[in-house]
Design an enzyme around this catalytic site. Sequence first.
Site, PDB file in Angstrom:
ATOM      1  N   GLU A  30      50.814 -57.878  88.794  1.00 12.97           N
ATOM      2  CA  GLU A  30      50.137 -57.465  87.555  1.00 12.97           C
ATOM      3  C   GLU A  30      48.971 -56.528  87.881  1.00 12.97           C
ATOM      4  OE1 GLU A  30      48.046 -60.220  84.666  1.00 12.97           O
ATOM      5  OE2 GLU A  30      49.834 -59.848  83.473  1.00 12.97           O
ATOM      6  N   HIS A  83      66.558 -72.899 103.763  1.00 13.58           N
ATOM      7  CA  HIS A  83      67.897 -73.357 103.371  1.00 13.58           C
ATOM      8  C   HIS A  83      68.384 -72.635 102.124  1.00 13.58           C
ATOM      9  CE1 HIS A  83      67.546 -76.562 106.311  1.00 13.58           C
ATOM     10  NE2 HIS A  83      66.298 -76.693 105.883  1.00 13.58           N
ATOM     11  N   LYS A 123      55.009 -57.383  73.908  1.00  8.62           N
ATOM     12  CA  LYS A 123      54.421 -58.292  72.903  1.00  8.62           C
ATOM     13  C   LYS A 123      54.548 -57.686  71.510  1.00  8.62           C
ATOM     14  CE  LYS A 123      50.859 -59.905  76.118  1.00  8.62           C
ATOM     15  NZ  LYS A 123      49.431 -59.910  76.425  1.00  8.62           N
TER      16      LYS A 123
HETATM   17  O1  F6P Z   1      50.064 -60.936  79.025  1.00 10.92           O
HETATM   18  C1  F6P Z   1      49.430 -60.899  80.243  1.00 10.92           C
HETATM   19  C2  F6P Z   1      48.137 -61.652  80.180  1.00 10.92           C
HETATM   20  O2  F6P Z   1      47.211 -60.957  79.426  1.00 10.92           O
HETATM   21  C3  F6P Z   1      47.581 -61.947  81.572  1.00 10.92           C
HETATM   22  O3  F6P Z   1      46.880 -60.881  82.104  1.00 10.92           O
HETATM   23  C4  F6P Z   1      46.757 -63.147  81.312  1.00 10.92           C
HETATM   24  O4  F6P Z   1      46.431 -63.844  82.478  1.00 10.92           O
HETATM   25  C5  F6P Z   1      47.679 -63.924  80.385  1.00 10.92           C
HETATM   26  O5  F6P Z   1      48.311 -62.941  79.606  1.00 10.92           O
HETATM   27  C6  F6P Z   1      47.010 -64.923  79.487  1.00 10.92           C
HETATM   28  O6  F6P Z   1      46.053 -64.310  78.683  1.00 10.92           O
HETATM   29  P1  F6P Z   1      44.986 -65.171  77.899  1.00 10.92           P
HETATM   30  O7  F6P Z   1      44.172 -65.911  78.893  1.00 10.92           O
HETATM   31  O8  F6P Z   1      44.186 -64.183  77.105  1.00 10.92           O
HETATM   32  O9  F6P Z   1      45.744 -66.128  77.003  1.00 10.92           O
END
Ligand code: F6P
Length: 545
Positions: free
Chosen positions: A354, A385, A503
Amino acid sequence: MNKHTAWQRLEQLSREQASAHLRDLLQAPNRFEQFSFRQDELLLDLSRQRLTTETLQQLLQLAEHSELEAWIAALFKGDPVNHTENRAALHTALRLPAEATLLLDGEDLVPQVQADLQRMHDLVDQLHQGQWRGFSGEAIDTLVNVGVGGSDLGPMMVCRALEGFQPAEARHITTHFISSMDGSQISGLLDQLDPARTLFVVSSKSFSTADTLANAATALDWLNRASGLPTELLTKRHFIAVTANATRAEAWGIPAVNQLHFRDWVGGRYSLWSTIGLAIAVRIGMSGFRALLAGAHAMDRHFRQAPFAANLPVLLALTEVWNINFLDIHAHAILPYDGRLAHLPAYLEQLEMESNGKSVDRQGQPIAHHTCPVLWGEIGPNAQHAFYQLLHQGSEAVMCDFIVPARRYSDQGDALQSQHRLTIANCLAQARVLALGDAAVDQSNATPWQRYQGNQPSTLILLDELTPKSLGALIALYEHKVFVQSVIWDINPFDQWGVELGKQVANSLLDAIGAPVHSGQFDAATEGILDQLHRQLNAEDDTQC
Ligand code: F6P
């Protein structure tokens, strides 16, 4: 020399050394002394990497000419190194000792961090002492961390790794982690829990992550149905928010008194050091949590102060840059030889991919070379394994990280200690065979199917022991390695725009699930599958009627 010529010189070296084999490099009698580096309780062994003294010198030149020193200073000072979001990346401030000072926009961050930690400390004490009570008046004995990505992987990885460090006062509290959007974890878990004694910690930096909010809503619904009590009372007794967005947490229904905070200059995947580490502190106590911070801080100081030629994060990063950009290796396996580190591969997958899974540089220009490789892993002995066949005889070059503690089970009897020795022997054997291939033993009569080419480079990280302090240092080592690589590649490791579009598109698809499909709404593949879903979901409804 400038960065470009340093890069070209490395390209030339890689051509000159194209036929070099680890079998030959490992003949040098002082190879281990030359390519292993110690910092406190952690030994970084790069002797099985395809490095020569000349390559390493040239890689160090590349670091110099990438202005690494200035970038490290900018990171620790709180400059907006995350330029696409115009903010600092100050996870290192979370590990500063209480007496330190760090000014950001004229304000000292250390007292804020310490105040957040103190609130967490108070909450941990309340839980340990059985003073936090649920709706029936019984003490809470179950904590469920609801979060995903950085709000899940770090705390879960550390809790599992340091289970053995649980103080007596923490033993009556069990901890669970719920992350999956589809509800399969939470639905299975709730059946086993007592609602009157369960506390949900909704961990989300943004407090807007769909996965987390969906799981939190299911938890609230479960409590509502089990208790018949109003939501306001349940959110007060059974929910804590850990977030950088107090307003959203409050709007969701978690009152300010039940919130722990951290700041937006802490990136999600760098947040286990903040109040996101609540589950860790509940599990190993505040003194254990502070030892974890101290271990990371010791690595921070080393990273800032040690000359590059003896600087563990810099050396590890440069070695991998050599593998990725000059030896054409684009797969990286993380192989802990200690079951307590079972979640380390998943944690590092997020930290590395990421952060550095980017192909546009800081100026917004396409990058002409490779950046972060594909990273995966598993507990080493189990992976032997499973996928080691590919490491030994497959067609892909893979670099491996072996991570193992020297001492374990010191006071737990001979049987376990001999299991540990067996594990170390396997770890060393695999590193040796990957490097030497056939040459590790006499293979003169081997068939083609029994041959091993070797020359797969690996790093071995030997911890004196796995403790909160050494684990803190190990994680910080990887964090800083990722940063050094980002500097060499000229990318921003602190944003993650690549996860946003999915998203948005999911939101636009939500209403279409189960509805009749209008042609031209989406692409042909999506419309085809939506149509199938429409038929199946409606057939199901018809059966239910
Ligand atoms: O979608 C990726 C992300 O933004 C990550 O970078 C982050 O760790 C995770 O989602 C959770 O985000 P949040 O803590 O805002 O729920």
